[in-house]
Design an enzyme around this catalytic site. Structure first.
Site, PDB file in Angstrom:
ATOM      1  N   ARG A  66       0.845  -1.187   0.000  1.00 27.22           N
ATOM      2  CA  ARG A  66       0.000   0.000   0.000  1.00 27.22           C
ATOM      3  C   ARG A  66       0.888   1.248   0.000  1.00 27.22           C
ATOM      4  NH1 ARG A  66      -1.925   0.945   4.341  1.00 27.22           N
ATOM      5  NH2 ARG A  66      -1.140  -0.743   5.631  1.00 27.22           N
ATOM      6  N   GLY A 206      -2.475  -5.634  -4.061  1.00 23.58           N
ATOM      7  CA  GLY A 206      -3.222  -5.715  -2.799  1.00 23.58           C
ATOM      8  C   GLY A 206      -4.268  -4.652  -2.588  1.00 23.58           C
ATOM      9  N   GLY A 207      -4.171  -4.024  -1.436  1.00 19.27           N
ATOM     10  CA  GLY A 207      -5.152  -3.022  -1.029  1.00 19.27           C
ATOM     11  C   GLY A 207      -5.269  -1.836  -1.972  1.00 19.27           C
ATOM     12  N   SER A 256       0.014  -3.812  12.493  1.00 15.04           N
ATOM     13  CA  SER A 256       0.642  -4.879  11.706  1.00 15.04           C
ATOM     14  C   SER A 256       1.801  -5.512  12.475  1.00 15.04           C
ATOM     15  CB  SER A 256       1.121  -4.323  10.368  1.00 15.04           C
ATOM     16  OG  SER A 256       1.985  -3.245  10.596  1.00 15.04           O
ATOM     17  N   GLY A 259       0.638 -10.474  14.627  1.00 15.38           N
ATOM     18  CA  GLY A 259       0.124 -11.836  14.503  1.00 15.38           C
ATOM     19  C   GLY A 259      -1.389 -11.942  14.598  1.00 15.38           C
ATOM     20  N   LYS A 260      -2.084 -11.001  13.963  1.00 13.80           N
ATOM     21  CA  LYS A 260      -3.550 -10.997  14.020  1.00 13.80           C
ATOM     22  C   LYS A 260      -4.143 -12.249  13.380  1.00 13.80           C
ATOM     23  CE  LYS A 260      -6.720  -7.715  12.410  1.00 13.80           C
ATOM     24  NZ  LYS A 260      -6.552  -6.689  11.377  1.00 13.80           N
ATOM     25  N   THR A 261      -3.635 -12.606  12.204  1.00 10.70           N
ATOM     26  CA  THR A 261      -4.160 -13.795  11.531  1.00 10.70           C
ATOM     27  C   THR A 261      -3.862 -15.048  12.355  1.00 10.70           C
ATOM     28  OG1 THR A 261      -3.933 -12.706   9.387  1.00 10.70           O
ATOM     29  CG2 THR A 261      -4.116 -15.101   9.362  1.00 10.70           C
ATOM     30  N   ARG A 404       2.739  -4.375  19.959  1.00 12.54           N
ATOM     31  CA  ARG A 404       4.022  -5.040  20.182  1.00 12.54           C
ATOM     32  C   ARG A 404       4.913  -4.098  20.986  1.00 12.54           C
ATOM     33  NH1 ARG A 404       8.036  -8.473  17.377  1.00 12.54           N
ATOM     34  NH2 ARG A 404       6.389  -9.331  16.067  1.00 12.54           N
ATOM     35  N   GLY A 498      -0.199 -20.561  20.790  1.00 14.68           N
ATOM     36  CA  GLY A 498      -1.277 -21.357  21.379  1.00 14.68           C
ATOM     37  C   GLY A 498      -1.488 -21.100  22.861  1.00 14.68           C
ATOM     38  N   ASN A 500      -1.571 -18.292  24.195  1.00 16.73           N
ATOM     39  CA  ASN A 500      -2.403 -17.097  24.396  1.00 16.73           C
ATOM     40  C   ASN A 500      -3.799 -17.476  24.877  1.00 16.73           C
ATOM     41  OD1 ASN A 500      -0.394 -15.287  23.671  1.00 16.73           O
ATOM     42  ND2 ASN A 500      -0.944 -15.365  21.494  1.00 16.73           N
TER      43      ASN A 500
END
Ligand code: TSX
Ligand code: MN
Length: 583
Positions: A66, A206-207, A256, A259-261, A404, A498, A500
């Site tokens: 972007r 992409g975006g 960003s 690790g959202k996904t 982060r 995991g 989390n």
């Protein structure tokens, strides 16, 4: 053929402006998709992979992300766009864009893509049409949203959001096309929220080009939501089930590189707990008749960052992209499959890099671009929540913010109330990783992870968040997490991934008043009985560090001037006072 009056009128206008050789109304059918993919293979844009119905595209190295400096919000009053956006007068910008688009599709096909964001038939879905001269955009959009006949039919004679896209490279008679046409000097990503228009020129990536996602579902939708009483947010949505079988939904927003996904598809390490995915990037929020906040995921696919995605970090993402997927700017293996940094511990002996060069583990350059992407259907996610298809969406028990941070911010806490929670969202910040330009480790403020995506003045956006709290509503709890605390040796203290689920379990139980907490100036913290390991480090509140934090926020908030809500200034002043009284 085309029934919608607004559509036929607009198409006539756009044909006259762009002068394409042909017009293709996209139906969304499988045969059509096959033909377009074959056309992309024949033109050299796509390499067919050995994984089923999947392709690799490598972009022009000048068109890889972007472009925030070339992204504009064009509304009448400059102050309504805010310091968070580039502003231009809408009428002047429309004239400029018409100039760019004049004859821009010569020698190309104009694809017309009707699409629907959100479940077809839901009152919370919204319709749009994208015009593009990129077949790559069409086949990506087919994964990322619902396109073609069905949305067109559902649209009836309604008006819709008008999205226009061109790679900005007309072809002379007989001129051979390149594999990734783009026009970096002239790239503009333009939003006109008042008239529901998006104009994107010069980029195929992409975006910038797949306009349903960031341009429509976040920038335009945030503006539309405010005028229609709902919200468009940069959030994942998950369903969490405890060992007793009780289920709650949470939404979470992170800047960003947090690790959202990965969180959206978490594989819990605690026995009996389950996490299911409704969405990994965008949530449209509204209030139900029961006074609860509901969320839909307006998307139909994942457009995830590929590097770092592995069986260790996110096995469900790998399963999601096992077939019917598009890969952009990753490396090609000798077997005709894909690879990227972090996919396996041992890199393959030989690859063709995203730049088309021979690559070996000794090579100095990376095999994949750091912003390389996979486009994969949500329906292929092994932990897709079936409530993804619900027309009303899912009721939210909690909202999670995060960032982060190697110090200052504890691993988890809960806001005392909605106002403090809104303050936490506004105060979000994250240390930059190598992926972003700028100094690695430097703090970047990113309120609600919406800094590049809020389609109006961020100060007004904060005010809209505060306004959500109303007597007849049952407000979701608000939490703030930081998986990235480091010890004095630079080692991560919290295991993350995991594990989390242990933080999610605390939040789940807080919502039901079943978990203990201590009240502090920065919110509720868990007790040492709940998190005995490294408790002091994970939940430290160092007054010196928080003093610096507050001062940074004072400076950051000041830019919003009069638009900055008093209540958030009060939250900051209260926090400052309690820290100084501790010192
Ligand atoms: O995605 C991450 N999550 C969320 C997972 C559900 N990442 C990767 C961030 C880059 C996109 C994380 N990195 C997380 C995390 O919770 N935590 C960390 C930091 C970390 C890295 C490695 C280890 C522990 C923490 N462990 C070892 O190296 C053994
Ligand atoms: Mn995102």
């Amino acid at each position: 053929m085309v029934q919608n009056e607004h559509l036929s009128k607009w198409l006539e206008e756009m044909k006259a402006l762009c002068e394409p050789d042909a017009v293709h109304i996209v139906t969304g059918s499988e045969e059509e998709n096959k033909e377009l993919c074959q056309k992309l293979v024949d033109g050299g844009t796509f390499t067919r992979l050995k994984r089923e119905n999947s392709f690799l595209a490598c972009s022009n190295p000048e068109d890889v992300a972007r472009v925030e400096g070339r992204t504009f919000i064009c509304i009448k009053e400059e102050k309504d766009a805010g310091p968070n956006n580039n502003w231009a007068d809408p009428d002047e910008m429309r004239e400029k864009m018409r100039g760019f688009f004049k004859g821009c599709m010569r020698g190309r096909t104009m694809y017309v893509i009707p699409f629907c964001m959100g479940p077809l038939g839901s009152p919370w879905s919204r319709m749009a049409v994208e015009i593009t001269d990129s077949a790559y955009v069409v086949v990506n959009m087919r994964i990322m949203t619902q396109i073609g006949d069905k949305p067109l039919e559902a649209m009836g004679n309604q008006d819709f959001v008008k999205c226009v896209h061109s790679v900005g490279v007309p072809l002379e008679q007989g001129q051979k096309d390149v594999s990734w046409p783009c026009n970096p000097e002239k790239t503009h990503i333009v939003h006109m929220p008042e008239t529901r228009e998006i104009w994107s020129f010069g980029s195929g990536y992409g975006g910038n080009a797949i306009l349903n996602k960031k341009c429509f579902a976040l920038r335009l939708a945030s503006f539309m939501g405010r005028s229609e009483g709902w919200m468009a947010e940069h959030m994942l949505i998950i369903g969490i089930t405890n060992p007793e079988g009780e289920k709650k939904y949470f939404a979470a927003s992170f800047p960003s590189a947090c690790g959202k996904t990965n969180l959206a598809m978490l594989q819990p390490t605690l026995p009996g707990w389950k996490v299911e995915c409704v969405g990994d990037d965008i949530a449209w929020l509204h209030w139900g008749k029961d006074g609860r906040m509901y969320a839909i995921n307006p998307e139909a696919g994942f457009f995830g960052v590929a590097p770092g995605t592995s069986d260790e970090t996110n096995p469900h993402a790998l399963a999601s992209l096992a077939k019917n997927s598009i890969f952009t700017n990753v490396a090609l293996t000798d077997e005709g499959d894909i690879w990227w940094e972090g996919m396996t511990k041992e890199p393959p002996k030989h690859l063709i890099s995203w730049k088309g060069k021979d690559w070996t583990p000794e090579s100095e350059e990376k095999s994949s671009h750091p912003n390389a992407r996979f486009t994969a259907p949500l329906s292929q996610c092994p932990v897709l929540d079936k409530a993804y298809y619900e027309l009303e969406g899912v009721p939210l028990s909690g909202i999670i913010f995060g960032g982060r941070r190697s110090d200052t911010v504890p691993v988890m806490r809960e806001a005392l109330n909605w106002q403090q929670g809104t303050f936490m969202g506004a105060a979000m910040s994250s240390e930059m990783t190598a992926a972003a330009k700028g100094t690695v480790g430097k703090l970047r403020h990113d309120p609600f992870a919406m800094l590049p995506f809020c389609g109006y003045n961020m100060g007004d956006y904060f005010a809209y968040w505060l306004q959500q709290e109303q007597p007849d509503r049952k407000m979701p709890a608000i939490f703030y997490v930081n998986w990235f605390l480091k010890d004095e040796n630079g080692k991560f203290i919290w295991p993350g991934f995991g594990d989390n689920i242990r933080a999610l379990k605390w939040m789940f139980e807080r919502v039901d008043n079943k978990a203990d907490a201590i009240e502090t100036e920065i919110g509720f913290l868990p007790t040492k009985e709940t998190f005995p390991e490294h408790y002091e480090q994970l939940f430290a509140r160092d007054p010196d560090l928080w003093k610096k934090e507050v001062e940074g926020l004072e400076e950051y908030f000041a830019q919003f001037g009069d638009a900055m809500p008093e209540k958030l200034k009060e939250e900051l002043a209260t926090l400052k006072q309690s820290i100084f009284s501790k010192k």
